[in-house]
Scaffold this motif. Structure first.
Motif: not given
Length: 204
Positions: A6, A8, A13, A15, A37, A50
């Motif tokens: 991960t 940021t 976010l 992934v 997560v 995300a």
């Protein structure tokens, strides 16, 4: 090496499934890590959007058949995991950045996202019909495709990213170098919207 990475970018976010030697096939360890997560993302006060992607040349090849055969059958002895992404209870938007193959369970992951960006070389296939495992693909995660396309998918035909873009399953079709910048740009646009708008439009 972590099977899920991960990072940021402000409130975004990223992934990344990280089993490139296995085309990011889903094994017990990866499913467990993804659930952690997604639960952390769901409850985060800072992270709002995300981006879901894979390492290497594949997004996700689906079930790790090598592990499944050891367990006796596909999905055999799969642990019960609370995963809000898979359950559809995440309530935050997820953008798929599809960097390559999305096969079987990998296609199912794409289907559960809200917006999709794919490289031109990406391919999609549900191969379960070839292994007499069609049942789970009659409904559910191909239901939001037009019926003839869903049937074609369920019967094991392979789809190019170009065709999925033409039928509206993929939002953006890009060169590999533009995949993450495009996904991040879409995420940044979502962050300009009121929070209620982002929540209310998830899985409409």
């Amino acid at each position: 090496m972590a099977v899920v990475e991960t990072e940021t970018h402000g409130q975004i976010l990223v992934v990344r499934m990280n089993r490139p030697d296995r085309l990011n096939a889903l094994n017990h360890e990866m499913r467990t890590e993804l659930s952690k997560v997604w639960n952390e993302f769901r409850h985060s006060k800072k992270l709002e959007v995300a981006i879901f992607t894979g390492a290497g040349r594949g997004f996700c090849a689906g079930e790790d058949m090598k592990e499944s055969l050891k367990d006796g059958a596909p999905g055999g002895r799969r642990p019960e995991i609370e995963d809000p992404f898979m359950a559809g209870t995440l309530e935050k938007p997820v953008i798929a950045a599809i960097n390559g193959f999305a096969m079987g369970g990998g296609f199912m992951l794409v289907e559960r996202t809200d917006l999709r960006v794919a490289v031109r070389e990406a391919v999609f296939e549900v191969s379960e019909a070839k292994r007499w495992l069609l049942g789970g693909y009659n409904h559910g995660h191909i239901a939001n495709l037009p019926y003839p396309v869903a049937m074609e998918m369920a019967l094991g035909f392979r789809f190019t990213a170009q065709r999925f873009h033409e039928i509206g399953f993929v939002n953006r079709l890009v060169d590999a170098a533009e995949l993450m910048p495009t996904a991040i740009g879409m995420a940044e646009h979502l962050l300009t919207l009121p929070p209620a708008s982002r929540v209310n439009t998830v899985h409409m």
